[in-house]
Structures are given as C-alpha cells and as structure tokens.
Design a protein around this motif. Structure first.
Motif, PDB file in Angstrom:
ATOM      1  N   ALA A 187       1.078  -1.101   0.233  1.00  0.00           N
ATOM      2  CA  ALA A 187      -0.151  -0.206   0.072  1.00  0.00           C
ATOM      3  C   ALA A 187       0.827   1.338  -0.368  1.00  0.00           C
ATOM      4  N   LEU A 191       0.884   4.131  -3.140  1.00  0.00           N
ATOM      5  CA  LEU A 191       0.429   5.366  -2.651  1.00  0.00           C
ATOM      6  C   LEU A 191       1.651   6.751  -2.909  1.00  0.00           C
ATOM      7  N   LYS A 206      -9.730  10.838  -7.682  1.00  0.00           N
ATOM      8  CA  LYS A 206     -10.715  10.600  -6.579  1.00  0.00           C
ATOM      9  C   LYS A 206      -8.871   8.599  -6.319  1.00  0.00           C
ATOM     10  N   GLU A 209      -7.543   9.536  -3.166  1.00  0.00           N
ATOM     11  CA  GLU A 209      -7.814   8.999  -1.948  1.00  0.00           C
ATOM     12  C   GLU A 209      -7.594   8.250  -1.837  1.00  0.00           C
ATOM     13  N   ALA A 210      -8.107   6.522  -2.321  1.00  0.00           N
ATOM     14  CA  ALA A 210      -8.105   5.425  -2.472  1.00  0.00           C
ATOM     15  C   ALA A 210      -6.922   4.619  -2.429  1.00  0.00           C
ATOM     16  N   ARG A 212      -4.592   6.226  -0.655  1.00  0.00           N
ATOM     17  CA  ARG A 212      -3.917   6.558   0.588  1.00  0.00           C
ATOM     18  C   ARG A 212      -5.284   5.724   1.320  1.00  0.00           C
ATOM     19  N   THR A 213      -6.322   5.827   1.396  1.00  0.00           N
ATOM     20  CA  THR A 213      -7.214   4.482   2.603  1.00  0.00           C
ATOM     21  C   THR A 213      -6.434   3.138   2.267  1.00  0.00           C
ATOM     22  N   THR A 214      -6.469   2.934   1.406  1.00  0.00           N
ATOM     23  CA  THR A 214      -5.644   1.259   1.235  1.00  0.00           C
ATOM     24  C   THR A 214      -4.194   1.515   2.174  1.00  0.00           C
ATOM     25  N   TRP A 215      -3.784   2.454   2.119  1.00  0.00           N
ATOM     26  CA  TRP A 215      -2.349   2.664   2.865  1.00  0.00           C
ATOM     27  C   TRP A 215      -2.736   2.768   4.712  1.00  0.00           C
ATOM     28  N   LYS A 216      -3.873   3.618   5.128  1.00  0.00           N
ATOM     29  CA  LYS A 216      -4.063   3.351   6.206  1.00  0.00           C
ATOM     30  C   LYS A 216      -4.890   2.055   6.474  1.00  0.00           C
ATOM     31  N   SER A 217      -5.695   1.900   5.864  1.00  0.00           N
ATOM     32  CA  SER A 217      -6.178   0.268   6.604  1.00  0.00           C
ATOM     33  C   SER A 217      -5.134  -1.006   6.770  1.00  0.00           C
ATOM     34  N   ASN A 220      -3.307  -0.167   9.665  1.00  0.00           N
ATOM     35  CA  ASN A 220      -4.467  -0.520  10.659  1.00  0.00           C
ATOM     36  C   ASN A 220      -3.834  -1.750  11.171  1.00  0.00           C
TER      37      ASN A 220
END
Length: 376
Positions: A187, A191, A206, A209-210, A212-217, A220
């Motif tokens: 991820a 990114l 878009k 943002e996707a 970045r969301t994948t990297w945060k998931s 976590n």
C-alpha cells in the motif's frame, strides 16, 4: 528443794508405830490372819506416801506445759517479758523489719510462676494455587527445607494444553503480522506512485484518495497484528505461571511439620482448599520459637518486657534455661483470670519442639529491682 511436808512426817511416824517386829519376851508365832492384815496396812501406807511424792516431782513440768499453752493462746502481744525474749526469731525479725521500715526478706523471695507452651510464631499451611493431581512429594515430615525448595509437584493436563494453545496463538499472530506488514509495504508503494502521477496530473484525485485509504487500512492491520502478538504473549505467561505453580515450593526456610497430601491425590485450588481446610503440608520456622505462658493477672504490676526468668520443659525436666519477656498480651483472660506473656528463649535445649508444655518462674525481687532501676 525439800518436798517432804509435815503430813509426810506424821505418816512416817505412824508406820514406825505399826512395825511388825515382835515385842520382847513374846512368842514369835502369830496367827496368819493378823500377819496378812498388817502387811496390807503397810502397803497402803506406802502407797499414800508415793502418790504425793510423784505428784510433787511432776509438778514443775506440768506448770511449764500449762504456762506454754497459756502463752500460745494469748499471742505474742500479751507475753510477759521473759516469754517475749524467748519468742521465735521470725516474729522478732518481722517486728524489727516493721519498725525499721525495711521489707521482710521472705517477701523478696516471692516468685511469679505460670505454665504455657512452646510456640513457633512463623508457621504456615501450604496450599496449591491451582487444582491438580499430586505426582511427587520429595519431602517428609521432619525434613529441614530451604526457601524455594520443591515441596510438592502436581500435574494438570488443562494447564499444559493452555500453554500449548497460547504458544500456537503466538505463532499465528506472528504470521498474521508478517502478512499485514507485506500489505502495508504494497500500500505504501502504491500510494507513492499515485502521488507522483497526481503531481503530474496523470492520476485523478479519486485514485489518490483511494490509495491513501488503502495505506491507512494496511497500517491499522499491522497494528492490530502486533496487538494480537501481545495478547498471545500474555496468554503464554498466564499458562506458564499456572503450570509453574503446580510445583509448590517452600515460602521460607523451615521444617516440615505435617504432610496432608499423598501421591495420586487430586487437590483443589487454594480458595477451595482453604475453605475445606485441606492443606498440602505445614511448614514451621523452628529457629524462632518462643514460649507463651499464662500468669495470674494480679502479677501484672510486677512484670515488664526485658525481665529474665527461667523455664523448664516437661520433655527436658533436668535442663532449665533462661527466658526473657518479649511481649505482654494487651488483653487479660476473663475466664481464667490470667494474662499471657511471650518469652524469647536463651540457649534452649536441643530437640525443643512446638506445643511442648513449659513451666516458667520469675523472681519478684528481680522485677522490683528492675522496675526501680527503670524509674531512676
């Protein structure tokens, strides 16, 4: 002293006049009846003389005996001067002490006595923290053990399985963390690429943002995997602690007083064992034994900590030893009218054991002297 009275002289003259000697010029033969009568008369006269004489000889002793009884009944305060001079030395000494204000020697010789038992203040009943089956008891009653020495070994299959399960969970958590780290790396790479393309306006906002969301998931998930590893480590420690507690060790150095468990027994956990009073064994510290003895509460003013006395054990009657008062109970016994004293032992005999009966004594004169020294 001439004890013959005028009456005795008259009796003697009468006897002479009654002499049985025959008169001169008379025949020597007399009828038998007259001879017997004269013999009886002479015997009676002698008896009348002997009885008063015997009474006179016993009179001084009789007078002294009666006088002694009169003196005893009257008491020392009513004795005449001669009798008071012959009084017993004890009475004279008591009067002399009372007049001089000094205590009588007999009062100083009074002793405080009591009885009690040998006590081991440091004593504990050993229980198992967890339930298990006894598979080994390497000690016996009377053995001397050191702190940390193994006393009883137990086995619990569920504890072993719990440790194995915790170990397997730890392996799974390690694998999951490795997978999450790989996902996070992917991820992160994606990114960075999307951010580069977006800077050149080759990628849309878009897509950025996707990524970045994948990297945060992924990040976590890595943190969650690390938490799973921590939980697995805690589970391993808990299972290992339970398994280690199945090996019961000595909490302090002492002597095994009593064994309550046998190989093959299934023992309960400590909470249930304490309620049922089912201990594995009893451990006592024989190096710090004392004597708890009861004395009459009327002696409380004459005793204080630090006083030295003497104790004799019923098991060693010919080996008395010194003791020191270390503590006085704060409450007296209303039922017995006594108070308990705790004594430390000074060079007790070898072989002394708890619960041995003991007799103690303390010299009251020593207590009075010690209290006087303390007040000074």
């Amino acid at each position: 002293m001439n004890t013959i009275t005028e009456h005795d002289r008259k009796l003697a003259e009468t006897l002479k006049s009654l002499s049985v000697a025959p008169a001169a010029g008379t025949a020597s033969f007399e009828p038998p009846r007259k001879v017997v009568r004269r013999f009886a008369l002479v015997s009676t006269a002698f008896a009348l003389i002997a009885v008063p004489l015997a009474g006179l000889s016993l009179w001084p002793n009789l007078v002294s005996s009666v006088g002694g009884m009169v003196v005893q009944s009257q008491g020392p305060d009513t004795l005449p001067q001669e009798a008071q001079a012959k009084s017993t030395p004890t009475i004279a000494a008591g009067r002399a002490g009372a007049q001089s204000g000094q205590p009588v020697a007999a009062a100083n010789a009074r002793e405080i006595t009591g009885s009690g038992y040998v006590v081991a203040p440091r004593s504990t009943a050993v229980f198992s923290k967890y339930e298990g089956r006894v598979i080994g008891i390497p000690v016996e009653a009377g053995d001397r053990v050191e702190a940390g020495q193994v006393l009883v070994t137990l086995d619990d299959a569920s504890a072993r399985f719990a440790l194995e399960q915790a170990g397997a969970a730890k392996v799974s958590a390690d694998l999951a963390l490795s997978a999450r780290v790989i996902e996070l790396t992917q991820a992160d790479t994606s990114l960075r690429r999307i951010e580069l393309l977006a800077s050149r306006e080759a990628a849309s906002k878009k897509d950025l943002e996707a990524a970045r969301t994948t990297w945060k998931s992924a990040s976590n998930a890595v943190e969650q995997a690390r938490q799973d590893i921590n939980r697995a480590d805690i589970a391993i420690r808990i299972a290992r602690e339970q398994l280690d507690e199945l090996t019961v060790r000595a909490p302090f150095a002492g002597t095994v007083a009593k064994l309550g468990a046998h190989v093959g027994d299934t023992v309960l956990a400590r909470v249930d064992s304490v309620r049922e009073n089912q201990s594995l064994l009893t451990l006592i510290d024989t190096g710090s034994m004392v004597i708890d003895a009861d004395v009459a509460e009327t002696n409380i003013a004459a005793v204080h900590p630090g006083m030295r006395g003497e104790a004799v054990l019923d098991g060693f009657p010919e080996s008395p030893f010194a003791i020191d008062i270390s503590r006085i109970a704060p409450v007296a016994s209303a039922e017995k009218g006594t108070i308990t004293l705790r004594f430390s032992l000074v060079a007790p005999p070898a072989g002394i054991r708890p619960n041995m009966a003991a007799r103690i004594r303390i010299a009251a004169s020593n207590s009075q002297q010690s209290s006087g020294d303390t007040s000074q």
